[in-house]
Design a protein around this motif. Structure first.
Motif, PDB file in Angstrom:
ATOM      1  N   PRO A 276       0.838  -1.201   0.000  1.00  0.00           N
ATOM      2  CA  PRO A 276       0.000   0.000   0.000  1.00  0.00           C
ATOM      3  C   PRO A 276       0.878   1.258   0.000  1.00  0.00           C
ATOM      4  CG  PRO A 276      -0.152  -1.146   2.118  1.00  0.00           C
ATOM      5  CD  PRO A 276       0.689  -1.997   1.221  1.00  0.00           C
ATOM      6  N   LYS A 277       0.381   2.278  -0.710  1.00  0.00           N
ATOM      7  CA  LYS A 277       1.080   3.572  -0.709  1.00  0.00           C
ATOM      8  C   LYS A 277       0.572   4.394   0.469  1.00  0.00           C
ATOM      9  CE  LYS A 277       0.476   4.202  -5.230  1.00  0.00           C
ATOM     10  NZ  LYS A 277       0.224   4.981  -6.430  1.00  0.00           N
ATOM     11  N   VAL A 278       1.481   4.802   1.313  1.00  0.00           N
ATOM     12  CA  VAL A 278       1.090   5.510   2.528  1.00  0.00           C
ATOM     13  C   VAL A 278       1.687   6.917   2.514  1.00  0.00           C
ATOM     14  CG1 VAL A 278       1.047   5.416   5.036  1.00  0.00           C
ATOM     15  CG2 VAL A 278       1.149   3.288   3.715  1.00  0.00           C
ATOM     16  N   GLY A 279       0.812   7.901   2.398  1.00  0.00           N
ATOM     17  CA  GLY A 279       1.260   9.289   2.355  1.00  0.00           C
ATOM     18  C   GLY A 279       1.543   9.832   3.746  1.00  0.00           C
ATOM     19  N   VAL A 280       2.566  10.677   3.843  1.00  0.00           N
ATOM     20  CA  VAL A 280       2.902  11.316   5.121  1.00  0.00           C
ATOM     21  C   VAL A 280       2.943  12.824   4.909  1.00  0.00           C
ATOM     22  CG1 VAL A 280       4.575  11.493   6.991  1.00  0.00           C
ATOM     23  CG2 VAL A 280       4.291   9.316   5.795  1.00  0.00           C
ATOM     24  N   LEU A 281       2.057  13.496   5.631  1.00  0.00           N
ATOM     25  CA  LEU A 281       1.875  14.933   5.479  1.00  0.00           C
ATOM     26  C   LEU A 281       2.018  15.560   6.864  1.00  0.00           C
ATOM     27  CD1 LEU A 281       0.966  17.060   3.379  1.00  0.00           C
ATOM     28  CD2 LEU A 281      -1.388  16.380   3.823  1.00  0.00           C
ATOM     29  N   ALA A 282       2.997  16.435   7.014  1.00  0.00           N
ATOM     30  CA  ALA A 282       3.199  17.078   8.315  1.00  0.00           C
ATOM     31  C   ALA A 282       2.483  18.414   8.333  1.00  0.00           C
ATOM     32  CB  ALA A 282       4.693  17.271   8.563  1.00  0.00           C
ATOM     33  N   THR A 283       1.906  18.776   9.472  1.00  0.00           N
ATOM     34  CA  THR A 283       1.269  20.086   9.561  1.00  0.00           C
ATOM     35  C   THR A 283       1.990  20.944  10.584  1.00  0.00           C
ATOM     36  OG1 THR A 283      -0.249  19.649  11.392  1.00  0.00           O
ATOM     37  CG2 THR A 283      -0.950  18.917   9.211  1.00  0.00           C
ATOM     38  N   GLY A 284       1.961  22.245  10.374  1.00  0.00           N
ATOM     39  CA  GLY A 284       2.545  23.157  11.348  1.00  0.00           C
ATOM     40  C   GLY A 284       3.490  24.158  10.720  1.00  0.00           C
ATOM     41  N   SER A 285       3.213  25.430  10.945  1.00  0.00           N
ATOM     42  CA  SER A 285       4.046  26.499  10.382  1.00  0.00           C
ATOM     43  C   SER A 285       5.438  26.511  10.991  1.00  0.00           C
ATOM     44  CB  SER A 285       3.389  27.862  10.612  1.00  0.00           C
ATOM     45  OG  SER A 285       2.206  27.953   9.872  1.00  0.00           O
ATOM     46  N   GLU A 286       5.620  25.775  12.104  1.00  0.00           N
ATOM     47  CA  GLU A 286       6.929  25.772  12.748  1.00  0.00           C
ATOM     48  C   GLU A 286       7.919  24.840  12.069  1.00  0.00           C
ATOM     49  OE1 GLU A 286       4.309  24.177  13.707  1.00  0.00           O
ATOM     50  OE2 GLU A 286       4.669  22.609  15.198  1.00  0.00           O
ATOM     51  N   LEU A 287       7.451  24.075  11.079  1.00  0.00           N
ATOM     52  CA  LEU A 287       8.310  23.030  10.523  1.00  0.00           C
ATOM     53  C   LEU A 287       9.232  23.514   9.414  1.00  0.00           C
ATOM     54  CD1 LEU A 287       5.806  20.037  10.406  1.00  0.00           C
ATOM     55  CD2 LEU A 287       7.489  20.603  12.161  1.00  0.00           C
ATOM     56  N   LEU A 288      10.483  23.098   9.520  1.00  0.00           N
ATOM     57  CA  LEU A 288      11.479  23.346   8.471  1.00  0.00           C
ATOM     58  C   LEU A 288      11.781  22.015   7.797  1.00  0.00           C
ATOM     59  CD1 LEU A 288      14.068  25.360  10.595  1.00  0.00           C
ATOM     60  CD2 LEU A 288      12.516  26.307   8.849  1.00  0.00           C
ATOM     61  N   ASP A 289      12.203  22.057   6.534  1.00  0.00           N
ATOM     62  CA  ASP A 289      12.683  20.844   5.892  1.00  0.00           C
ATOM     63  C   ASP A 289      14.029  20.473   6.498  1.00  0.00           C
ATOM     64  OD1 ASP A 289      10.865  19.725   4.198  1.00  0.00           O
ATOM     65  OD2 ASP A 289      11.302  21.114   2.540  1.00  0.00           O
ATOM     66  N   VAL A 290      14.388  19.216   6.296  1.00  0.00           N
ATOM     67  CA  VAL A 290      15.603  18.732   6.938  1.00  0.00           C
ATOM     68  C   VAL A 290      16.852  19.495   6.459  1.00  0.00           C
ATOM     69  CG1 VAL A 290      15.962  16.823   5.302  1.00  0.00           C
ATOM     70  CG2 VAL A 290      16.844  16.629   7.619  1.00  0.00           C
ATOM     71  N   GLU A 291      16.829  20.005   5.231  1.00  0.00           N
ATOM     72  CA  GLU A 291      17.995  20.720   4.693  1.00  0.00           C
ATOM     73  C   GLU A 291      18.075  22.155   5.192  1.00  0.00           C
ATOM     74  OE1 GLU A 291      15.474  19.808   2.709  1.00  0.00           O
ATOM     75  OE2 GLU A 291      16.190  17.876   1.929  1.00  0.00           O
ATOM     76  N   GLU A 292      16.958  22.702   5.693  1.00  0.00           N
ATOM     77  CA  GLU A 292      16.936  24.126   6.042  1.00  0.00           C
ATOM     78  C   GLU A 292      17.678  24.404   7.345  1.00  0.00           C
ATOM     79  OE1 GLU A 292      13.189  26.418   5.037  1.00  0.00           O
ATOM     80  OE2 GLU A 292      12.387  24.388   5.082  1.00  0.00           O
ATOM     81  N   PRO A 293      18.348  25.580   7.410  1.00  0.00           N
ATOM     82  CA  PRO A 293      19.005  25.950   8.673  1.00  0.00           C
ATOM     83  C   PRO A 293      17.956  26.308   9.721  1.00  0.00           C
ATOM     84  CG  PRO A 293      19.193  27.734   7.086  1.00  0.00           C
ATOM     85  CD  PRO A 293      18.532  26.603   6.361  1.00  0.00           C
ATOM     86  N   LEU A 294      18.287  26.086  10.970  1.00  0.00           N
ATOM     87  CA  LEU A 294      17.356  26.441  12.047  1.00  0.00           C
ATOM     88  C   LEU A 294      17.035  27.932  12.001  1.00  0.00           C
ATOM     89  CD1 LEU A 294      17.989  24.685  15.459  1.00  0.00           C
ATOM     90  CD2 LEU A 294      16.269  24.246  13.713  1.00  0.00           C
TER      91      LEU A 294
END
Lengths: 423, 423
Positions: free
Chosen positions: A186-204
């Motif tokens: 099965p294809k399982v989608g993962v969707l994160a919510t929240g304006s506080e989230l950065l992508d893993v590559e982004e600097p803090l």
């Protein structure tokens, strides 16, 4: 606005979820790609194993009756009339007091019914002919692996739903399955919510944290045998979020969101479920962490609204998403294995909710001890590192003392058919 | 010709093999592909977690000292001067008796040092201004997840050699590892010997069997985290076999052969080792099945000469190949986990060799019972189907009675750092 939510037990939640989940579709894959997948067909023997009488050792194929009178005082001489390796078939005749040199796994010549090992005979030449001398009686069928002795044609060997282990791969190869029918992932989608989230590559950045849940959940999905689909993250905006969820549902079989299910001002998932016309199975659980875990369905499609806290999200996946994915894969053992363990510290705080403590087990003799692993908070990520189990502490007025015997869920790959929470 | 071979113990064999095996090379992979691999770098915290003081709940950020006199008889009114969601940073000032509405995970405004949950306040309007009323004293830091409370910058989190679990994936994402250094997968060639072997697609023929070992071993290699390389099969021909082995050694890091290591007329591996100038570490083991298992090295390259019998070949892999591959991968826990279990049937035959019985364990309370699984013969394939453990029966003059406490090796994925046979 605070909506009153009714907390249900983990068992009730699993019952609601698992009520009408069925096995998903099957697909045919090459044997080389079948390892670790789940069988979507029963495996029956299409031949005897062995398919013919085989020699179990390197030695000589003989006729047992020729050795009836053999003993250390009275050697029996038997003439060697041929030589046969595995894979070949002896075409000649073997008469009284004759033998054929035979290698392990080779088909027994007709008229021969026993094998004597190389180590147990002496070879000699008489008048230019080769003989072996035998000093003991050999029983019929000795050192012979009889046709069908291991498996008889038509017998059922492995049932649909089993995980294809290396041993099963060997069995499938034995029966000539160059392709196997397995449960499609099965294809399982993962969707994160929240304006506080950065992508893993982004600097803090101030006020922000990196999106760690999505990656963790994708690893959990993959480990379970399904296909994770990364769907990025949503800002705290209702319309945009609703559109993203609606589109995601078209792309995947199951959708996991993280965050947005609590009662905060930007927790839009409850409204999105309403807009979608989804049936909310529950939105409050008597467990910690993860009390806000919400599960909804749009027609037959599951929407898992996991907490945005790493530990809560991890546990929500293992308890609720796991059995659904495993069932879709056709596996009949979708639940985490359980065990009894000895608690190694006090948990004396009263609790109305079942607590799930991330733990590490240590085996000593026949005893299993459970050690809590790092910070026991729903937002802890370190407590998941190295945790191999979850200690279950049901609601209690006085808590649990060190030394108590408790139930643990093992965070291993393999599962069991009975759900701990439903027994 | 029968060459005398000296049988050594499993422990001695493992010692000889593991003597000078080192970690292999490392490679950098995207985070999404790192799950299940082995870390080739230590993971240290490159920031505090949390990176700033965060609210643990949806509520109001306040100054604890403003609530010192609050009780149910004496409510304290605090003015709401702002609203902040996760990911945003409150830019204003917060003075005495002022509060900011704050969502879970949001950064605490400067000057605020505690959070009171939405559920624990009443909101009201006075003269067009918004207030909350508080009826209890709130302690400093209450409901605040302080900067660095979970992890302090610079602390060591995960050591090189650990298997990357979903929890570790989450941790790596938290610290912004979009790529990770992991152990490169060794290429492991699998070459079957024996003229009796058919490919899996071929129809059965007299005297022939299908090559099942290669597929089974490839599944074992893959499950362990290395890359299997299918090298087909060899006829019983010395020159052809020698050339094939020599060429194979150029293509792979480790070479596994099945069959050809016994004393049969077509067992050419001993001669091939000699022609290659290989150092034979051992060619006889005091164990069943698999007593003919041979391990040789050409320079630093391992040649594992496993038995051609399925059960013997499976066990030879788990005991001897596994720790080498896991060590090459950088894993510090290369051995099968062990446990004590209760034997559920008699094994009363005297034996000079250690027996390894394919088994299935069943947990009841804190007891583990081991049930032997199918035909206990080295050429059995069915005994591997469903086996989750190996029961160890060391040499004994009278065998083992039902009810005896025995050691078992668990056929799970995860391993331990100490070898059972070396303790």
């Amino acid at each position: 606005m605070l909506t009153a939510r009714k907390a249900i037990s983990i068992g009730e939640a699993i019952e609601k979820i698992m009520g009408d989940v069925c096995t998903g579709v099957a697909e045919r894959v090459p044997l080389m790609e079948a390892s670790g997948r789940y069988l979507a067909q029963d495996i029956r023997a299409n031949q005897d194993v062995p398919a013919f009488d085989r020699s179990l050792y390197d030695g000589f194929a003989i006729r047992a009756k020729d050795t009836i009178n053999a003993n250390q005082m009275k050697l029996v001489l038997i003439e060697i009339v041929g030589h046969i390796g595995a894979g070949a078939v002896f075409q000649g005749e073997v008469s009284d007091n004759q033998a054929v040199r035979i290698m392990t796994g080779a088909e027994m010549p007709k008229c021969c019914d026993a094998v004597i090992m190389l180590e147990h005979v002496k070879e000699l030449m008489v008048d230019g002919k080769s003989y072996i001398s035998i000093d003991k009686q050999i029983a019929e069928n000795e050192k012979v692996f009889k046709k069908g002795a291991e498996i008889t044609e038509g017998s059922q060997l492995v049932k649909k739903g089993e995980r294809i282990s290396p041993g099963i791969i060997g069995l499938l190869a034995t029966f000539g399955y160059s392709e196997v029918l397995v449960g499609a992932k099965p294809k399982v989608g993962v969707l994160a919510t929240g304006s506080e989230l950065l992508d893993v590559e982004e600097p803090l950045a101030p006020g922000k944290i990196r999106n760690s849940n999505s990656y963790m959940l994708m690893a959990q999905i993959e480990q379970l045998g399904a296909t994770p689909v990364f769907l990025g993250k949503l800002e705290d905006d209702l319309e945009q979020s609703f559109n993203a969820v609606e589109q995601a549902l078209e792309k995947v079989d199951v959708l996991i969101t993280t965050g947005g299910v609590s009662v905060g001002d930007f927790d839009y998932l409850p409204e999105i479920y309403e807009l979608l016309g989804a049936q909310v199975l529950f939105n409050k659980l008597a467990m910690r962490p993860g009390s806000v875990t919400t599960v909804a369905k749009v027609k037959n499609q599951f929407l898992f609204g996991l907490s945005g806290n790493p530990s809560a999200s991890f546990i929500g996946f293992e308890l609720f998403v796991r059995p659904v994915l495993r069932t879709l894969l056709g596996n009949k053992q979708p639940y985490l294995n359980t065990h009894k363990a000895i608690l190694t510290e006090n948990f004396l705080v009263p609790n109305n909710f079942t607590q799930l403590i991330r733990a590490k087990v240590k085996v000593e003799g026949t005893d299993i001890f459970a050690f809590s692993n790092g910070l026991n908070m729903s937002n802890s990520i370190t407590s998941l590192v190295g945790a191999d189990s979850l200690v279950l502490l049901p609601p209690s007025k006085c808590g649990y003392e060190k030394g108590s015997l408790v139930d643990i869920l093992l965070l291993s790959e393999e599962g069991q058919s009975e759900c701990f929470f439903l027994t």
